[in-house]
Design a protein around this motif. Structure first.
Motif, PDB file in Angstrom:
ATOM      1  N   HIS A   1       0.917  -1.052   0.025  1.00  0.00           N
ATOM      2  CA  HIS A   1       0.040  -0.145  -0.079  1.00  0.00           C
ATOM      3  C   HIS A   1       1.093   1.089   0.092  1.00  0.00           C
ATOM      4  O   HIS A   1       1.788   1.435   0.769  1.00  0.00           O
ATOM      5  CB  HIS A   1      -0.883  -0.035   1.236  1.00  0.00           C
TER       6      HIS A   1
ATOM      7  N   MET B   1      -4.189   6.353  -2.654  1.00  0.00           N
ATOM      8  CA  MET B   1      -3.657   5.190  -2.292  1.00  0.00           C
ATOM      9  C   MET B   1      -3.617   4.281  -3.324  1.00  0.00           C
ATOM     10  O   MET B   1      -4.312   4.227  -4.288  1.00  0.00           O
ATOM     11  CB  MET B   1      -4.267   4.595  -1.168  1.00  0.00           C
TER      12      MET B   1
ATOM     13  N   ARG C   1      -2.308   0.339  -4.552  1.00  0.00           N
ATOM     14  CA  ARG C   1      -2.204  -1.298  -4.179  1.00  0.00           C
ATOM     15  C   ARG C   1      -1.426  -1.928  -5.286  1.00  0.00           C
ATOM     16  O   ARG C   1      -1.744  -2.028  -6.490  1.00  0.00           O
ATOM     17  CB  ARG C   1      -3.587  -1.752  -3.786  1.00  0.00           C
TER      18      ARG C   1
END
Length: 310
Positions: free
Chosen positions: A231, A243, A245
């Motif tokens: 993350h 964010m 991933r």
């Protein structure tokens, strides 16, 4: 299997899914994480919350997007206006001075409320990438000693290469290094070919990087709960604090999916969805946070918990 057993199994599966879905910024810091790393993650997570938690999923798709950089809308605390927050990243990180000759930069020093300086400042925010100012702001707020604040990511990538033994970060290969909270992951932008770590090291060694365009994001969690997911949070990603991933392998190393040399953003078209992956970048640098004294977390000291700072 009876209907009752099937229903119970489904209920357990749903509960299990919900348990895994907890946000990484709400998980207490792992054991052994230094106070510096905790401060970096906490500061970064608080900013992500402030921008309504937008993110890119593991497949490289923007799954959520809230307020963006130049909007005259309040952030999640109902107090700070979006464009004024970005102006604060520039101003409070000490990076605005390097941009002083550019149109609108000086207006970002003025107190908001004057329509002339407000318009000039907002134009400056749109015209000039602020991702490095965001990183510099985080490092300033987190109190990271010796960090080279700059409006260009390549400057602190270079510092990690030259001063890694004595500075706050050291440059490592993202194809082999294990990212941890407080680290940074960086990619090279707008180049005609994919260089990766070896190409970057060669350019740094021959002093050929100059003002190369690049981008770095802060690691806030790695394999939290055994999910094999990295993350990251960065500023000026899709014009917000977002964010990202990324997948990890079983050893905790990134599963790199580098772009083809011949492909580029222009190849992302309705008929070529496979090219529309925002995670397919030239990931060339993993900046590892220099080991710091270990801080033992307490139940009350959850990383990322608390109100956003201003």
């Amino acid at each position: 299997m009876t209907y009752r057993h099937l229903a119970c199994g489904l209920a357990l599966a749903l509960c299990s899914t919900r348990a895994i879905a907890i946000e990484v910024c709400d998980i207490p810091p792992r054991y052994g994480l230094s106070a510096t790393a905790q401060a970096i993650v906490r500061t970064t997570c608080n900013e992500h919350r402030l921008w309504y938690r937008p993110f890119i999923d593991r497949d490289g798709r923007i799954a959520s997007l809230g307020v963006t950089e130049a909007e005259n809308q309040s952030l999640a605390d109902e107090g700070v206006i979006a464009w004024q927050r970005v102006a604060g990243y520039w101003r409070d990180s000490g990076t605005l001075g390097a941009m002083a000759t550019l149109a609108g930069a000086q207006s970002c020093l003025a107190t908001p409320g004057n329509r002339y300086t407000d318009s000039d400042c907002r134009a400056f925010l749109i015209d000039n990438p602020w991702s490095a100012a965001f990183i510099s702001w985080v490092m300033t707020r987190a109190g990271v000693p010796g960090f080279k604040r700059s409006p260009r990511h390549i400057d602190y990538i270079r510092a990690a290469y030259l001063d890694g033994a004595n500075g706050p970060y050291r440059l490592t290969d993202p194809a082999t290094g294990k990212p941890a909270p407080g680290d940074m992951l960086c990619f090279l932008r707008n180049r005609s070919s994919t260089l990766s770590y070896r190409g970057l090291i060669d350019a740094l060694g021959n002093d050929r990087t100059g003002n190369w365009q690049s981008h770095c994001e802060i690691v806030v969690a790695a394999n939290a709960g055994g999910d094999r997911t990295l993350h990251l949070i960065g500023g000026n990603v899709a014009n917000t604090v977002l964010m990202r991933r990324l997948p990890l392998d079983r050893t905790g190393v990134m599963e790199l999916h580098l772009p083809d040399a011949a492909s580029g953003p222009q190849d992302c078209l309705p008929g070529r969805e496979e090219e529309c992956n925002f995670n397919r970048q030239d990931w060339a640098a993993l900046l590892k946070l220099t080991p710091q004294p270990v801080s033992t977390p307490t139940p009350q000291a959850a990383v990322g918990n608390g109100e956003a700072t201003h």
